[in-house]
Design an enzyme around this catalytic site. Structure first.
Site, PDB file in Angstrom:
ATOM      1  CB  CYS A 142      15.011 105.381  34.758  1.00 13.77           C
ATOM      2  SG  CYS A 142      16.186 106.078  33.572  1.00 13.77           S
ATOM      3  NE  ARG A 143      16.187 102.584  39.208  1.00 10.86           N
ATOM      4  CZ  ARG A 143      17.158 102.423  40.085  1.00 10.86           C
ATOM      5  NH1 ARG A 143      17.327 101.249  40.655  1.00 10.86           N
ATOM      6  NH2 ARG A 143      17.961 103.420  40.403  1.00 10.86           N
ATOM      7  CB  SER A 144      11.120 106.970  41.242  1.00 11.69           C
ATOM      8  OG  SER A 144      11.857 108.070  40.794  1.00 11.69           O
TER       9      SER A 144
HETATM   10  P1  4NP Z   1      16.923 106.066  37.918  1.00 14.37           P
HETATM   11  O1  4NP Z   1      18.085 105.795  36.850  1.00 14.37           O
HETATM   12  O2  4NP Z   1      17.580 106.075  39.286  1.00 14.37           O
HETATM   13  O3  4NP Z   1      15.999 104.917  37.731  1.00 14.37           O
HETATM   14  O4  4NP Z   1      16.306 107.399  37.561  1.00 14.37           O
HETATM   15  C1  4NP Z   1      19.278 106.502  36.828  1.00 14.37           C
HETATM   16  C2  4NP Z   1      19.334 107.757  36.265  1.00 14.37           C
HETATM   17  C3  4NP Z   1      20.527 108.435  36.215  1.00 14.37           C
HETATM   18  C4  4NP Z   1      21.678 107.871  36.725  1.00 14.37           C
HETATM   19  C5  4NP Z   1      21.615 106.606  37.302  1.00 14.37           C
HETATM   20  C6  4NP Z   1      20.423 105.934  37.361  1.00 14.37           C
HETATM   21  N1  4NP Z   1      22.904 108.543  36.651  1.00 14.37           N
HETATM   22  O5  4NP Z   1      23.939 107.993  37.096  1.00 14.37           O
HETATM   23  O6  4NP Z   1      22.961 109.700  36.154  1.00 14.37           O
END
Ligand code: 4NP
Length: 161
Positions: free
Chosen positions: A14-16
């Site tokens: 998502c974010r990165s």
């Molecule tokens: P990200 O978001 O760290 O911005 O890629 C997430 C993606 C997956 C999970 C948590 C946050 N997860 O718990 O699977």
């Protein structure tokens, strides 16, 4: 040698990847594609090999930016490879620093929101378990931070090389 940026979050879906693709867009617009390189990684192994989250991709596409990449996990060799490592939140920051116990690369690790000039949030909130608004908030924050980061990198390119 190009300046190398690594964006880091938890899952790298998502974010990165959003930060990486927004930054690449701004770098292209600035004509710096041959001088700055971007990549992203997750502190966790949860989503290794996965494409970016489809909700994040939809939100990024809506502002006219394409989303590319596959998730990978942050590795200690990234400390050597990259000039600057941008953590999306304090947990990501702590998990990256944990892999550098002697603090040799402390100077390379920053919080992404340190580069914001319009938003006061200190972390990019994890949008994974929320709704559409969370993804749009991530984009607004990252646009701000990436703009500030671009100015910083331009300074680095002008003064340090
Ligand atoms: P990200 O978001 O760290 O911005 O890629 C997430 C993606 C997956 C999970 C948590 C946050 N997860 O718990 O699977």
């Amino acid at each position: 040698m190009p300046y190398k940026l690594l964006f880091v979050c938890l899952g790298n879906i998502c974010r990165s990847p959003a930060a990486e693709n927004i930054m690449n867009h701004l770098i292209q617009q600035a004509g710096l594609s041959d001088r700055v390189i971007c990549d992203s990684a997750g502190t966790s192994s949860y989503h290794i090999g996965s494409p970016p989250d489809r909700r994040m991709t939809a939100a990024i596409n809506q502002i006219g930016i394409a989303m590319q990449g596959r998730a990978r996990q942050f590795t200690p060799t990234d400390f050597e490879t990259f000039d600057l490592i941008l953590a999306m939140d304090r947990d990501n920051f702590a998990n990256v620093c944990y892999l550098d116990p002697a603090g040799r690369f402390k100077h390379k690790v920053r919080l992404m929101c340190d580069f914001c000039t319009h938003h006061s949030l200190k972390e990019v909130p994890d949008p994974y378990y929320g709704g559409t608004e969370g993804f749009n908030q991530v984009i607004a924050l990252l646009m701000d931070a990436c703009t500030g980061l671009l100015a910083f990198v331009q300074q680095e390119l002008a003064t340090c090389r």
